[in-house]
Design a protein around this motif. Structure first.
Motif, short mmCIF file in Angstrom:
data_model
loop_
_atom_site.label_atom_id
_atom_site.label_comp_id
_atom_site.label_asym_id
_atom_site.label_seq_id
_atom_site.Cartn_x
_atom_site.Cartn_y
_atom_site.Cartn_z
N GLU A 88 52.71 92.95 48.12
CA GLU A 88 53.82 92.02 48.31
C GLU A 88 55.15 92.75 48.49
O GLU A 88 56.11 92.20 49.02
N GLY A 89 55.18 94.02 48.05
CA GLY A 89 56.41 94.81 48.14
C GLY A 89 56.54 95.59 49.43
O GLY A 89 57.52 96.32 49.62
N GLU A 113 58.86 103.22 52.41
CA GLU A 113 57.79 103.88 51.66
C GLU A 113 56.77 104.55 52.58
O GLU A 113 56.25 105.62 52.28
N ALA A 146 51.04 93.23 43.66
CA ALA A 146 52.49 93.48 43.67
C ALA A 146 52.84 94.54 44.71
O ALA A 146 53.86 94.45 45.39
#
Length: 976
Positions: free
Chosen positions: A905-906, A737, A902
C-alpha cells in the motif's frame, strides 16, 4: 523531453507516438563484431592506450608474468583461453586501481623449432650434421622470429592488451646472457654435477626429454615371459628350477644385470606335468613363481589346470641363496657377453599383482632398479651402455649389433623381434604376446621414448645451496616446498597439492639436452679428472663474466664460434687443460629463468623480481610452474610468484579431446571470423576455467545469445540516456524506493564483482552481472520504469530513473570491459565519444556505503514475491485470451501478512505490477483465487480495468478525456 506536436491521421485520430520519450540511439542491434573489432584495435594502437595507462602515477604495481608460448605454429583454442584469462586478470586489476603490467613473451629455443628445420633439411636431402652449427642456429632463430610476428598479431586480434612492441624472447641476446648467468649460479653454488642415470630419451630426436615434454598414448608392445636358470644354491632341486620374469620391453633383456623378488610375497616351486602341442615348456621342468600369479603365467604358455602342480613352498631364506644365469649365458657366438652370474635379491618395488612376482632389472633403463643398485653402491657392476643415441644397439653387441628399437619415423624397429627370436632359439622364452598400454611419447615427434642411462648434467635438489639465502630452506627441495605452502596462493587449491607431491618425490633436475638450438651449458671440465673430483668443474667468476658479456653482445652463438674456448679461458687458465661442454640447457630452464630477465631486469618488471601472478594450464604443474620454482629456489631462494592460477583443458562439446584426426578442433581464427573475438572472450568468462571446459558450435550459439541479451540491455540504457545531462541528475535521498533498491543491489553487486576479480573468478563475476542485468534490470526494473521513462513529463520519478540509469551505465560498462573489450568500448564511445576517450582508460566506480540498505532490500524482496503471483495470474488470463496485455487488468491482491500489505500500500503497486489499477486487500481470498504454491499468503482475483484506453500510455483509466483521448498524467506531460 519530447515536445513534438501530435499528428492527425487520415481517420482524424491523434497519433501521440511522437510525444513519447522513446529511446534514441544509433547503437545497432546487430553487433557486426568480425568487421568492427579491427577498427577498435587500430584506434587503441593509435591512442597508445597501454602506454597511457602506465602514465597514471601513485598506483600499486601488479604484474602478471606471461608463461611463454612456443613460437612454432598458429594459435589453438587453448592459447585463446589462456591469453584471454590473463587479459581479464590484467584489465580488471588495472580498473581496480593497480598499475597492471603485462609483458608478453615467447619460448624460442629447443627441439620443436630445431625439429622443424631438420624436417626442411630432410625434404631437401640435406644433412644437419654437415651444416655449420652457427648457420643452423641462425635458421632456427629466423624461423622463431617469423612465428613470433604471426602469433603476436593473432593474440592482438583477440583483444589482448600488453606491451606488444617490446615483448620478451628467450632468444634475445640479453635473455641468453641472463640464462647463462643463471646457470652459472648453479655451477658456483655447488648444486651442478655431471652424473649418469636413466633419463627419458627420444631415439628419434636423439636427446633427453623432461617430463613436461612427454605425453602418454596407447601403444601396442611386445610382452614376453623369460626364463632365468637358478644356480649356486647347492640344492639340486632349486638349481634345476627356473625363475620367470615378465617384461613389455624385450630390447632391455640384453642389458639385464639382475632379477629381484618381494620379501613379503608367497612363492612356490611348480612342476610341469604335461604340455600341449607348440609349447616352449617341457614335462618335468620346474619354475619359481609367485603363488598369486602362477595360474596366469602357465595360461600364457597354453598350460591348462592339471598340466602343472605346486611341489613346494619357497622360503625367503631359500630365495636369498639363489643366483641366476642370463638366458643368453653360454650362447654360441655370445663372446661371453652374458656369462656373468646375475644378481638376485629382494626389493621393495616388487608386487604380485601383475607379471610373475619377479622383476627383471636393467638399471641402465629403469629408475627404480638404478636407485636400488645406486644405494647398494653397485652401479659399476650393473650399468651397461648397449643403446646408442639413435636407439640402436651398439655395433659390437653380439647377435643384436645395429638393431633399432625404433625406425627414424618412430615406428617399431627390429630390436624387439631380434631379441625374442634369439630367446626362442636358446630356449629362454616361456611365452610371448602383445599388450596395449599407456606409454610415454615425445609430444614433438609423437614417437615412443625409452629410458636410457646417459651422462647428463643435473641440478641436485637435496644438496645444500651454498648461497646464504636460507630463509626458506637450505636445499632447492626445502625452499620449493616451503614456498608452496607459505608464500604462494593457489587457484584452485588443488594446484598446490599437485605441485607439492611432484616436488616432494622428484629426482634431481636433468638440465642438459643433446641438441644445437638453445643456450649452451657454459661450463668447462678438467681433462683427466672424474666428475666426482672437486676440481672437475671450472668455477671461475672471471670466466663466467667473459661468457655473459660475449652473450650480451653476440648472443649464445658466441659459444660455438671458432676459438671460443681460448677466448673465454686464455689469461685465466690454460685452455688446453679443459674440455668445453656443448650440450644445451633444457628449454624449461630457459623459461624457468624468465623471472630474472623479465621481472628483475626490465623497467616494467617488479622491484623484488617476484610476480604477482603466474597463470597457465594444469599441465604446467610439471612444466613452467615446476621449472620456474626449481630455478628460482636455486637462485632467489624462493618461488618467483605469489599467486598461481591454473586452467584446465579445452574439450569438444561431447567432452572429447580435440584432435585433427577426429575433426573436432575449434580454431580461434574461425570463431573470430564468424562471431567476433568478444564472443570467444565471453565463452571464457562463462566457463569454469579451473576445470576442463567444452566448446563447440552449439555452445557458441548459446554464448552468442547471452551476448545479444546483454547488448540489448546496454542499448536500452543508451537510448534512455540520450539527452541526459547533469541538470537532470537527482539526489539519491530524494529518489523513490524502487530506485534506492536498485542502488542497494548495485552495492551488493560491487562487492561480488570486486572480490571476484581479485580472486580471478570471472565466471562468478559474469554470472552475477549477467543475472543482475537480465533479471533485476531487464525483466523487472526496466519493465516497470519504461512507462515513466516514455510517458512522464519532467517528473521526479523520471529524473530519478534516468539518474539511476546513468549510474548503472557507468558501472556495468566498466565491470564488463575486462571481458567484452570491444563491445564495452563501442557502448562507451556511443555515449562519450572523443578521439582520446576509451573505457579502458577508466577505473571502476567507487560505490557509496550509503547505498546499502538491507531493510529496504528485505521489503522489496517481499514486494517482488507478491508481484510474481500477480504476473503469473495475469499470464493465465493472457493465455486464455481474456486480455491481450497486463494493462487491461485491475486485479485484487489478497495479502495475509499485515507488514507485506502495508508495504504494497506504500508503493505504486499498479505500476510495479504493470496494471492499470490494483487493489490490495487484507480480506480472506475468495475461493478460486490464483496462488503460487511457493509463495504463501498471496492470492489474486482477476478483474478487467475500468475506463478508457489512454491513446498515449495505453493504460485503461477512468480519467481519460473523451476529446483528447489521453489520461490526466499524459495531459500534463503534453503541456510541457
Amino acid at each position: 523531453m519530447c515536445a513534438d506536436t501530435p499528428e492527425t491521421t487520415a481517420e482524424n485520430t491523434v497519433d501521440y507516438k511522437s510525444t513519447l520519450n522513446l529511446p534514441k540511439t544509433d547503437f545497432p542491434m546487430r553487433a557486426g563484431l568480425p568487421k568492427r573489432e579491427p577498427e577498435w584495435l587500430e584506434r587503441w594502437e593509435k591512442m597508445g592506450v597501454y602506454d597511457r595507462l602506465r602514465e597514471k602515477t601513485g598506483r600499486t604495481p601488479f604484474t602478471l608474468h606471461d608463461g611463454p608460448p612456443y613460437a612454432n605454429g598458429h594459435l589453438h583454442i587453448g592459447h585463446a583461453l589462456n591469453k584471454t584469462i590473463k587479459d581479464m586478470i590484467v584489465r580488471s586489476h588495472q580498473m581496480m586501481g593497480f598499475d597492471a603490467r603485462y609483458v608478453p613473451g615467447w619460448d624460442c629455443h629447443g627441439l620443436p623449432i630445431e625439429w622443424k628445420i631438420e624436417e626442411q633439411y630432410r625434404k631437401k636431402g640435406k644433412n644437419k650434421d654437415e651444416v655449420n652449427i652457427v648457420d643452423f642456429r641462425q635458421e632456427c632463430r629466423k624461423f622463431a622470429e617469423g612465428w613470433v610476428d604471426i602469433q603476436r598479431e593473432e593474440f592482438k586480434r583477440l583483444g589482448i592488451t600488453g606491451n606488444w612492441p617490446d615483448p620478451y624472447l628467450t632468444m634475445d641476446f640479453h635473455a641468453e646472457a641472463v640464462i647463462a648467468a643463471e646457470f652459472q649460479k648453479f655451477l658456483m653454488n655447488g648444486t651442478l654435477y655431471q652424473g649418469s642415470k636413466p633419463v627419458m630419451w627420444s631415439p628419434v630426436e636423439q636427446t633427453a626429454l623432461a617430463e613436461a615434454e612427454v605425453e602418454y598414448h596407447d601403444k601396442d608392445s611386445f610382452t614376453i615371459w623369460v626364463k632365468f636358470q637358478v644356480t649356486g644354491t647347492g640344492d639340486a632341486t632349486l638349481d634345476a628350477a627356473k625363475v620367470v620374469i615378465w617384461t613389455t620391453t624385450p630390447w632391455t633383456i640384453p642389458s639385464n644385470k639382475a632379477v629381484v623378488y618381494g620379501a613379503e610375497i608367497s612363492y612356490g616351486l611348480y612342476e610341469v606335468t604335461s604340455t600341449p602341442d607348440e609349447c616352449w615348456l617341457n614335462t618335468g621342468e620346474t619354475y619359481l613363481l609367485a603363488d598369486n600369479l602362477a595360474a596366469d603365467v602357465f595360461s600364457r604358455a597354453r598350460l591348462e589346470e592339471g598340466m602343472y602342480t605346486r611341489r613346494a613352498d619357497v622360503t625367503v631364506e631359500q630365495l636369498a641363496s639363489i643366483s641366476l644365469k642370463h638366458p643368453l649365458n653360454g650362447a654360441t657366438g655370445g663372446n661371453g657377453e652374458w656369462d656373468d652370474i646375475r644378481d638376485f635379491r629382494a626389493a621393495d618395488f616388487v608386487t604380485d599383482t601383475e607379471g610373475t612376482g619377479f622383476v627383471h632389472c636393467a638399471p641402465s633403463h629403469g629408475m627404480e632398479e638404478f636407485e636400488l643398485y645406486r644405494d647398494l653402491g653397485m652401479l659399476e657392476q650393473v650399468i651397461t651402455y648397449n643403446i646408442m643415441d639413435d636407439g640402436r644397439f651398439r655395433a659390437d653387441l653380439p647377435f643384436f649389433g645395429g638393431k633399432a628399437i625404433l625406425k627414424p619415423n618412430g615406428k617399431e624397429g627390429n630390436a624387439n623381434a631380434a631379441v625374442i627370436d634369439k630367446l626362442v632359439e636358446v630356449g629362454g622364452l616361456l611365452a610371448r604376446g602383445k599388450i596395449k598400454h599407456s606409454y610415454p611419447h615425445s609430444w614433438r615427434s609423437k614417437a615412443p621414448i625409452i629410458y636410457r642411462n646417459t651422462p647428463q648434467w643435473f641440478a641436485a635438489v637435496d644438496k645444500a645451496v651454498g648461497d646464504g639465502q636460507d630463509t626458506h630452506g637450505t636445499t632447492i627441495r626445502e625452499r620449493a616446498l616451503t614456498s608452496i605452502d607459505e608464500l604462494v596462493k593457489w587457484t584452485p587449491q588443488t594446484g598446490r597439492n599437485r605441485l607439492y607431491s611432484m616436488i616432494e618425490a622428484r629426482p634431481d633436475w636433468v638440465l642438459s639436452r643433446q641438441r644445437a638450438w638453445g643456450v649452451p651449458l657454459t661450463v668447462f671440465t678438467r681433462k683427466g679428472l672424474l666428475p666426482t673430483d672437486p676440481d672437475f668443474l671450472l668455477r671461475n667468476d672471471d670466466v663466467n663474466t667473459r661468457i655473459t658479456e660475449a652473450f650480451e653482445f653476440e648472443g649464445a652463438d658466441a659459444w660455438y664460434k671458432d676459438g671460443a674456448k681460448a677466448r673465454f679461458l686464455e689469461g685465466i687458465v690454460n685452455p688446453d687443460d679443459y674440455d668445453q661442454v656443448f650440450d644445451v640447457l633444457d628449454v624449461w630452464f630457459d623459461s624457468g629463468s624468465t623471472h630474472s630477465f623479465v621481472l628483475r631486469d626490465r623497467p616494467d618488471g617488479t622491484a623484488d623480481g617476484i610476480a604477482d601472478v603466474y597463470m597457465e594450464g594444469t599441465d604446467q604443474h610439471r612444466g613452467w610452474f615446476h621449472s620456474s620454482l626449481l630455478q628460482a629456489c636455486g637462485t632467489l631462494g624462493r618461488a618467483p610468484y605469489r599467486n598461481v592460477v591454473t586452467h584446465g583443458f579445452t574439450l569438444d562439446e561431447k567432452g572429447m579431446k580435440m584432435s585433427k584426426s577426429l575433426g573436432n578442433t575449434i580454431v580461434p581464427e574461425t570463431v573470430v571470423k564468424q562471431y567476433g573475438a568478444d564472443i570467444l572472450r565471453l565463452w571464457v568468462a562463462q566457463v569454469d576455467y579451473t576445470s576442463d571446459q567444452r566448446i563447440g558450435p552449439e555452445i557458441l550459439k548459446g554464448v552468442a545469445d547471452s551476448y545479444r541479451r546483454l547488448r540489448n540491455t546496454m542499448r536500452f540504457m543508451l537510448g534512455s540516456l540520450n539527452d541526459f545531462s547533469e541538470a537532470d541528475r537527482m539526489d539519491v535521498a530524494d529518489m523513490p524506493e524502487l530506485e534506492r533498491w536498485v542502488l542497494h543491489r548495485l552495492s551488493e553487486l560491487d562487492d561480488v564483482v570486486t572480490k571476484g576479480y581479485k580472486a580471478f573468478d570471472f565466471q562468478g563475476v559474469f554470472s552475477a552481472v549477467f543475472t543482475f542485468a537480465t533479471v533485476d534490470l531487464s525483466a523487472f526494473y526496466f519493465d516497470i520504469r519504461k512507462d515513466a521513462l516514455y510517458c512522464d513529463g519532467d517528473t521526479e520519478r523520471r529524473r530519478a530513473a534516468r539518474t539511476v540509469l546513468d549510474i548503472l551505465f557507468h558501472r556495468l560498462t566498466k565491470w564488463l570491459a575486462p571481458v567484452l573489450v570491444f563491445t564495452m568500448e563501442e557502448v562507451w564511445l556511443e555515449r562519450f565519444g572523443g578521439a582520446d576517450n576509451s573505457v579502458h582508460l577508466e577505473d571502476f566506480e567507487v560505490t557509496p556505503d550509503a547505498w546499502r540498505d538491507d531493510a529496504l532490500a528485505s521489503k522489496w524482496a517481499s514486494i517482488r514475491s507478491a508481484r510474481r503471483v500477480v504476473t503469473a495470474a495475469l499470464e493465465v488470463q493472457r493465455t486464455e485470451k481474456v486480455i491481450g496485455a497486463s494493462l487491461e487488468a485491475a486485479p485484487t491482491v489478497y495479502i495475509a501478512d499485515a507488514d507485506l500489505r502495508a508495504a504494497l500500500e506504500g508503493v505504486p503497486f499498479d505500476d510495479i505490477a504493470i496494471t492499470s489499477a490494483i487493489t490490495v486487500s487484507g480480506d480472506a481470498a475468495p475461493e478460486g483465487a490464483f496462488t503460487l504454491p511457493e509463495i504463501d499468503g498471496v492470492a489474486v482475483s482477476f478483474a478487467k480495468a475500468d475506463g478508457e484506453k489512454c491513446q498515449r500510455c495505453w493504460k485503461i483509466l477512468p480519467d481519460v478525456n473523451a476529446q483528447t483521448g489521453v489520461c490526466g498524467r499524459c495531459s500534463e506531460a503534453l503541456k510541457s
